[in-house]
Write a protein that holds these residues in place. Structure first.
Motif, PDB file in Angstrom:
ATOM      1  N   TRP A  27       0.867  -1.175   0.000  1.00 45.76           N
ATOM      2  CA  TRP A  27       0.000   0.000   0.000  1.00 45.76           C
ATOM      3  C   TRP A  27       0.905   1.226   0.000  1.00 45.76           C
ATOM      4  N   LEU A  28       0.549   2.226  -0.789  1.00 45.96           N
ATOM      5  CA  LEU A  28       1.324   3.463  -0.835  1.00 45.96           C
ATOM      6  C   LEU A  28       0.611   4.517   0.003  1.00 45.96           C
ATOM      7  N   LEU A  29       1.211   4.869   1.140  1.00 43.73           N
ATOM      8  CA  LEU A  29       0.627   5.876   2.022  1.00 43.73           C
ATOM      9  C   LEU A  29       1.369   7.193   1.849  1.00 43.73           C
ATOM     10  N   VAL A  30       0.599   8.240   1.522  1.00 36.84           N
ATOM     11  CA  VAL A  30       1.180   9.552   1.252  1.00 36.84           C
ATOM     12  C   VAL A  30       0.492  10.587   2.134  1.00 36.84           C
ATOM     13  N   PRO A  31       1.247  11.434   2.851  1.00 33.62           N
ATOM     14  CA  PRO A  31       0.617  12.487   3.653  1.00 33.62           C
ATOM     15  C   PRO A  31      -0.061  13.520   2.757  1.00 33.62           C
TER      16      PRO A  31
ATOM     17  N   ASN B  21      -3.999   6.359   1.980  1.00 35.23           N
ATOM     18  CA  ASN B  21      -3.575   5.142   1.297  1.00 35.23           C
ATOM     19  C   ASN B  21      -4.042   5.251  -0.150  1.00 35.23           C
ATOM     20  N   ARG B  22      -3.123   5.631  -1.033  1.00 34.62           N
ATOM     21  CA  ARG B  22      -3.505   5.853  -2.420  1.00 34.62           C
ATOM     22  C   ARG B  22      -3.830   4.567  -3.152  1.00 34.62           C
ATOM     23  N   GLY B  23      -3.427   3.422  -2.599  1.00 37.70           N
ATOM     24  CA  GLY B  23      -3.788   2.165  -3.208  1.00 37.70           C
ATOM     25  C   GLY B  23      -2.632   1.188  -3.306  1.00 37.70           C
ATOM     26  N   PHE B  24      -2.871   0.126  -4.047  1.00 33.51           N
ATOM     27  CA  PHE B  24      -1.916  -0.974  -4.177  1.00 33.51           C
ATOM     28  C   PHE B  24      -0.898  -0.701  -5.278  1.00 33.51           C
ATOM     29  N   VAL B  25       0.351  -1.047  -4.991  1.00 32.53           N
ATOM     30  CA  VAL B  25       1.407  -0.985  -6.005  1.00 32.53           C
ATOM     31  C   VAL B  25       2.172  -2.304  -5.976  1.00 32.53           C
ATOM     32  N   PRO B  26       2.576  -2.836  -7.136  1.00 32.33           N
ATOM     33  CA  PRO B  26       3.341  -4.089  -7.175  1.00 32.33           C
ATOM     34  C   PRO B  26       4.766  -3.863  -6.683  1.00 32.33           C
ATOM     35  N   PRO B  27       5.499  -4.950  -6.414  1.00 35.91           N
ATOM     36  CA  PRO B  27       6.861  -4.797  -5.875  1.00 35.91           C
ATOM     37  C   PRO B  27       7.798  -3.990  -6.762  1.00 35.91           C
TER      38      PRO B  27
ATOM     39  N   ALA C   4       3.182   5.872  14.256  1.00 31.88           N
ATOM     40  CA  ALA C   4       4.581   5.498  14.037  1.00 31.88           C
ATOM     41  C   ALA C   4       5.103   6.063  12.724  1.00 31.88           C
ATOM     42  N   ILE C   5       4.275   6.035  11.677  1.00 37.50           N
ATOM     43  CA  ILE C   5       4.696   6.593  10.383  1.00 37.50           C
ATOM     44  C   ILE C   5       4.903   8.097  10.504  1.00 37.50           C
ATOM     45  N   ALA C   6       3.986   8.770  11.203  1.00 43.01           N
ATOM     46  CA  ALA C   6       4.112  10.217  11.373  1.00 43.01           C
ATOM     47  C   ALA C   6       5.391  10.569  12.113  1.00 43.01           C
ATOM     48  N   ALA C   7       5.717   9.795  13.157  1.00 42.27           N
ATOM     49  CA  ALA C   7       6.938  10.069  13.916  1.00 42.27           C
ATOM     50  C   ALA C   7       8.177   9.813  13.076  1.00 42.27           C
ATOM     51  N   ALA C   8       8.154   8.714  12.296  1.00 46.50           N
ATOM     52  CA  ALA C   8       9.326   8.365  11.488  1.00 46.50           C
ATOM     53  C   ALA C   8       9.565   9.372  10.375  1.00 46.50           C
ATOM     54  N   LYS C   9       8.503   9.958   9.841  1.00 48.81           N
ATOM     55  CA  LYS C   9       8.626  10.887   8.724  1.00 48.81           C
ATOM     56  C   LYS C   9       8.601  12.354   9.155  1.00 48.81           C
ATOM     57  N   GLY C  10       8.578  12.602  10.445  1.00 50.40           N
ATOM     58  CA  GLY C  10       8.604  13.979  10.932  1.00 50.40           C
ATOM     59  C   GLY C  10       7.384  14.785  10.543  1.00 50.40           C
ATOM     60  N   LEU C  11       6.215  14.154  10.596  1.00 50.01           N
ATOM     61  CA  LEU C  11       4.990  14.837  10.153  1.00 50.01           C
ATOM     62  C   LEU C  11       4.328  15.635  11.268  1.00 50.01           C
ATOM     63  N   GLY C  12       4.770  15.452  12.486  1.00 48.50           N
ATOM     64  CA  GLY C  12       4.147  16.168  13.586  1.00 48.50           C
ATOM     65  C   GLY C  12       2.786  15.579  13.928  1.00 48.50           C
ATOM     66  N   ASP C  13       1.840  16.456  14.264  1.00 47.55           N
ATOM     67  CA  ASP C  13       0.504  16.029  14.674  1.00 47.55           C
ATOM     68  C   ASP C  13      -0.322  15.695  13.436  1.00 47.55           C
ATOM     69  N   VAL C  14      -0.743  14.427  13.337  1.00 52.57           N
ATOM     70  CA  VAL C  14      -1.523  13.992  12.176  1.00 52.57           C
ATOM     71  C   VAL C  14      -2.890  13.494  12.640  1.00 52.57           C
ATOM     72  N   ALA C  15      -3.812  13.351  11.697  1.00 58.09           N
ATOM     73  CA  ALA C  15      -5.137  12.827  12.001  1.00 58.09           C
ATOM     74  C   ALA C  15      -5.017  11.399  12.537  1.00 58.09           C
ATOM     75  N   PRO C  16      -5.862  11.025  13.505  1.00 58.08           N
ATOM     76  CA  PRO C  16      -5.791   9.681  14.094  1.00 58.08           C
ATOM     77  C   PRO C  16      -6.487   8.633  13.232  1.00 58.08           C
ATOM     78  N   TYR C  17      -6.446   8.807  11.960  1.00 60.33           N
ATOM     79  CA  TYR C  17      -7.034   7.872  11.004  1.00 60.33           C
ATOM     80  C   TYR C  17      -6.297   8.030   9.687  1.00 60.33           C
ATOM     81  N   PHE C  18      -6.557   7.141   8.754  1.00 61.13           N
ATOM     82  CA  PHE C  18      -6.075   7.327   7.389  1.00 61.13           C
ATOM     83  C   PHE C  18      -7.237   7.100   6.439  1.00 61.13           C
ATOM     84  N   ILE C  19      -7.064   7.499   5.209  1.00 65.54           N
ATOM     85  CA  ILE C  19      -8.114   7.349   4.201  1.00 65.54           C
ATOM     86  C   ILE C  19      -7.678   6.309   3.184  1.00 65.54           C
ATOM     87  N   ASP C  20      -8.516   5.286   3.008  1.00 70.00           N
ATOM     88  CA  ASP C  20      -8.316   4.321   1.931  1.00 70.00           C
ATOM     89  C   ASP C  20      -8.943   4.901   0.663  1.00 70.00           C
TER      90      ASP C  20
END
Length: 252
Positions: free
Chosen positions: A112-116, A128-134, A187-203
């Motif tokens: 899954w490709l997750l983009v802020p 979550n923009r969707g599925f990508v192959p390897p 965890a993704i927000a902390a690793a990427k330095g995004l700061g305070d993010v929404a407590p959900y994601f969008i598929d």
């Protein structure tokens, strides 16, 4: 030869358990009966809750999309009330902060490709923009946004999802090496330095799919509902324990 009174009461010759032992067995069987009945009732209540949840989720999936919850609404978001709600969000993607998380879909294994996404109000939402192959490689920035206005602003439609903390089955997320096995928002927000993010994601849904880009709309919405079988099992055990009490009380 004389016949003892005890033999007349028990012609088969089988010795009945002592009274104290029999009373202990009766008490244990009564306790087991009450426990099994309670577990059966609990499963009936769980089944009612699950059916209500399924009905509510189906209603959300059929409803028109609404704007994704803003910062003021974040503390009130719950799984029962909000997950799988159809939402939209407008903003700018941050493709340099994207991550890939392990995915297994109808299209096979990949990520899954997750983009802020940063909204005009300054809120950051993982999409979550969707599925990508390897072997997928990112498309050029000017082709990287669905429904764009030509200036980097995009509108995304999809399902509101709650985070998946920790990792996948037998595999923990490894932020230090950018290896992700679940969509752990914090965890993704902390690793990427995004700061305070929404407590959900969008598929993201399939409305923004374009050739060569992530494939959205692959969310699988299913709920296990075996509570009726579990309830019947517990009630069956309660009947067996109750019958044992009946047999013990008949012995003299």
């Amino acid at each position: 030869m004389t016949v003892a009174d005890g033999d007349l009461a028990n012609p088969a010759g089988a010795a009945a358990p002592p009274r104290s032992k029999r009373l202990l067995l009766v008490a244990l069987c009564l306790l087991a009966t009450a426990l099994f009945v309670a577990l059966g009732i609990w499963q009936v209540e769980r089944r009612a809750w699950k059916l209500d949840l399924i009905a509510r989720v189906e209603a959300r999936l059929a409803a028109p999309p609404v704007p994704a919850p803003g910062r003021a609404d974040w503390p009130r978001i719950t799984r029962d009330a909000d997950e799988y709600r159809r939402v939209t969000a407008t903003g700018r993607f941050l493709p340099d902060r994207a991550v890939r998380t392990t995915a297994l879909t109808e299209k096979g294994a990949g990520s899954w490709l997750l983009v802020p996404l940063v909204t005009p109000a300054g809120d950051t939402i993982l999409v979550n923009r969707g599925f990508v192959p390897p072997d997928w490689r990112a498309v050029p920035p000017d082709r990287g946004a669905p429904a764009g206005d030509g200036e980097g602003t995009v509108t995304v439609a999809g399902l509101l999802r709650l985070p998946e903390p920790g990792g996948g089955f037998l595999r923990s997320n490894d932020p230090a090496h950018d290896r992700w096995y679940s969509r752990d928002v914090a965890a993704i927000a902390a690793a990427k330095g995004l700061g305070d993010v929404a407590p959900y994601f969008i598929d993201a849904d399939a409305s923004g799919n374009r050739p060569g880009e992530p494939v959205g709309g692959l969310t699988v919405v299913t709920f296990r509902n075996h509570h009726l079988i579990y309830a019947l099992t517990w009630f069956g055990l309660a009947l067996m324990a109750g019958y044992a009490v009946f047999r013990l009380l008949r012995e003299r």
